[in-house]
Every structure is written in structure tokens, then in C-alpha cells.
Scaffold this active site. Sequence first.
Site, mmCIF file in Angstrom:
data_model
loop_
_atom_site.group_PDB
_atom_site.id
_atom_site.type_symbol
_atom_site.label_atom_id
_atom_site.label_comp_id
_atom_site.label_asym_id
_atom_site.label_seq_id
_atom_site.Cartn_x
_atom_site.Cartn_y
_atom_site.Cartn_z
ATOM 1 N N HIS A 118 0.828 -1.203 0.000
ATOM 2 C CA HIS A 118 0.000 0.000 0.000
ATOM 3 C C HIS A 118 0.867 1.258 0.000
ATOM 4 C CE1 HIS A 118 -2.873 2.795 2.250
ATOM 5 N NE2 HIS A 118 -3.556 2.434 1.185
ATOM 6 N N GLU B 175 1.115 -0.663 -4.858
ATOM 7 C CA GLU B 175 -0.181 0.035 -4.899
ATOM 8 C C GLU B 175 0.044 1.537 -5.012
ATOM 9 O OE1 GLU B 175 -3.987 1.865 -3.304
ATOM 10 O OE2 GLU B 175 -1.955 2.152 -2.572
ATOM 11 N N ASP C 56 -2.098 5.602 -5.719
ATOM 12 C CA ASP C 56 -3.271 6.442 -5.969
ATOM 13 C C ASP C 56 -2.894 7.391 -7.089
ATOM 14 O OD1 ASP C 56 -4.741 5.529 -3.486
ATOM 15 O OD2 ASP C 56 -2.894 6.316 -2.623
ATOM 16 N N HIS D 194 -1.617 10.172 -2.509
ATOM 17 C CA HIS D 194 -2.884 9.783 -1.902
ATOM 18 C C HIS D 194 -3.807 10.964 -1.646
ATOM 19 C CE1 HIS D 194 -5.700 8.982 1.401
ATOM 20 N NE2 HIS D 194 -5.900 7.871 0.724
ATOM 21 N N GLU E 255 -5.068 2.820 -8.318
ATOM 22 C CA GLU E 255 -6.383 3.383 -7.978
ATOM 23 C C GLU E 255 -6.589 4.714 -8.688
ATOM 24 O OE1 GLU E 255 -7.121 4.084 -3.789
ATOM 25 O OE2 GLU E 255 -8.971 5.170 -4.236
HETATM 26 O O1 G3P Z 1 -6.855 1.547 -2.509
HETATM 27 C C1 G3P Z 1 -7.491 1.075 -1.401
HETATM 28 C C2 G3P Z 1 -6.733 1.434 -0.242
HETATM 29 O O2 G3P Z 1 -5.613 2.126 -0.655
HETATM 30 C C3 G3P Z 1 -7.480 2.188 0.787
HETATM 31 O O3 G3P Z 1 -7.794 3.437 0.400
HETATM 32 O O4 G3P Z 1 -7.590 5.762 1.030
HETATM 33 O O5 G3P Z 1 -5.621 4.303 1.309
HETATM 34 O O6 G3P Z 1 -6.397 4.899 -0.945
HETATM 35 P P1 G3P Z 1 -6.784 4.656 0.468
HETATM 36 CA CA CA Z 2 -5.356 3.523 -2.574
#
Ligand code: G3P
Ligand code: CA
Length: 375
Positions: A46, A73, A75, A88, A167
Amino acid sequence: MPAPFTKRALLLSLMLGFAQAQAASGPGPVALAAESGIPHPAVIAHRGASYDAPESTAAAYRAARDLGADYLEMDLQRSKDGVLFALHDNNLQRTTDVATKFPERKDSPANAFTMAELKTLDAGSWFNAAYPDRARPSFVGLKILTLDEIIDIAQANPLHKPGLYIETKEPKQFPGIERDLKAKLQDRGWLIPAGAKGKRKELAVGQGKGRVVLQTFEKSSLELLEKEMPQVPKILLLWVGEGNIEPKSKVSFAESGDKDHAAYYARQEPKSKAEFQQWVDYAKAQGAIGTGPSAALTHGGDQSYADLAKPWMNQYTHDQGLLVHVYTVDDAVDYQKVMAAGVDGIFTNRASELLKFYKRPAAASVGQILQNNGY
Ligand code: G3P
Ligand code: CA
């Protein structure tokens, strides 16, 4: 006189019954993941190895890659001059020195800055201040990364090629970002499996058909991603709140009297079973291969939300032929809990810990890997 019901006949009938049950419910999650080229269970780093290094920077992504995470991962956002990059938050205040470099624009959204402006920002020093026990002088001055640079990182280790788990963040702010993403992935050759070179029979995650997974909280973005990239696996992210699953209680955090958001979210739940199910059904109807539900964490914290990975929820999702990748889980107690509840992969800030939990420990410590990468 009926024939005696031998042990062999009993075994055969049990096997037939099992086979029929399997046929009725379709392939299980392990087979579903394999069909999409997605490891099971999946380790989704993440924002990179973001417990150990500043999120979404080269230090975090290189560390996640070299630890052996399945996915990096991110954003995705788009700069004022059209460059795709990873960040993010909606603005730059928490993770950069924008307040010093652009004081009059510090509250502006990140997409109000050109890539040249974003590249002047220090995206590492905040981490040293926030987490002195994990601070490193080499984190000072780390840069915001473009998608191109993250792809370069994903491709750079000949021994381990992770996939990308992307994402579309606040996609309504970025009309056309789904098409831009497709163009970039196509340009970089990431929309088709790369094929294994040499004698290796198995494709690495970052070379096979699950090398990119697309994720979004937004229904409209899921539909556009499916339109642009129908062959790429997609995950609909779930949480309880505005624009997503309708809550049972409409009491706001301010009205609730809860001491922190984690306590508030922990009591949040979908309005009804049908409300949860209709989001899963929608994901399936729009071509998603799974859902990404939130988790309620044992020790709370700012990434603890409503528990949408309860056993019945995961079972329902599996029954629809979909996978479950839960976010964002960092502690063994919670890894244990969500795996027992039936999830198929975990978003984690601590890829090193999740890999240990899955009995796939990295060959070196995070500290060693950061050092090997010059941090
Ligand atoms: O992409 C899902 C996970 O990352 C949770 O959301 O807010 O951390 O992007 P967030
Ligand atoms: Ca995310």
C-alpha cells in the site's frame, strides 16, 4: 435385498456430491485468482513499503519490490500539465513541504501544480518528523513520482517483477484519466503479458495477465476503466459512507461522541445485508473480478474503518465468483483475523510483515533492503 453400502460407495457418493457442489458454485477463489494471473493470497504494498519509508516515493516502492511484494499500490492523479503521478491526498500539505515552497498555494489541490512544480517538493522529510524511530537522512528530499517512474521501478529488479495495483483517486476531478492511464500502460507495454524470458516456466506477477489491477471507489470510474481496458482485472473498493455503501446509522462523527474516527467507523455497518450485496452485485455486473473492502483494525488508527470483510460478506462475494482484497492491514492479529474470514489478499503498509505471515519472508531485512537501494 439392497446391496450393502460399502465404504467405497460412500466415498464415491461423497466425492460426487462435492463435485456437484463445486460445479454449482463455480471455481473457488484460488482458481479465480489464477484465472486472472493474480497471486493467492496477494501481498499488495500500500503506497509501497510505506510503514518503513515515505509513502509513494522511490524508497517505498523499491523496498516493496525488493521485499517480494506482489503489487505496488498507488493512488493516481494528474498534474496541471497532464502528467500521471502517485499521491494519496487531495492536496500536498501532509506529505510535502508545499507550505514552505508555495505558501500562497498550500491548500490548492495537487492537480493545480505542474509536474515541474511538483518535482521541486520534498516528499520525504515529513516522514522523518512523523516517525523519528524510522527516520533516515536519505529520505530528505525524496520526490513525488510519476507513473512512468513507478513503472521503471517495477521493471528494474531482474529477480522479482511486481505488478501495479492502480487506484483512480477522486476520478471526478480528473475527467479522462481512465483513457490517459490506458494510453500510458499501452505505451509502456503493460497492457499485454510480457512473457517470461529464459528458462523460467512461470510468469512473474509483473509479467503475466494480472500484472496490472485497477481499483476505484467510484462506480463511474469502474465503468470507464472497464470500457477502456476490459481485459485488465478490476476491483471495486468498498467502504461505508457517502458515495459508497449506505450506513445503518446516519449519526455523524461529530454527533457520535466517539473519541476518534476508528471507534466511530468500527460501529459503522451497511444499512442492510441487501445494501452490501447490491454493491457486490454491481461490481460483478460491471466486469470487476473482485471487491476491496475496508477493515476494522484491532488497534484502531487512521486506517481503521468499518469491518466489511466479515465471513458472510466474503462468502457472498465468493459465491458471486469474485475475489476479496481487504485494505489496509498491518498487524499479525489482523492478518490472522481477515484471512480466517476468507479474504484473498491484503493491502498492507508492512509488506515485510505480511510476507512473513504468509511464510514467504524476504531474503533480507527491510533495513538492509533500504540500505542496498542507497537509503
Ligand atoms: O486503494 C485502497 C486502499 O488504498 C485504501 O484506500 O484511502 O488508502 O487509498 P486509500
Ligand atoms: Ca489507494
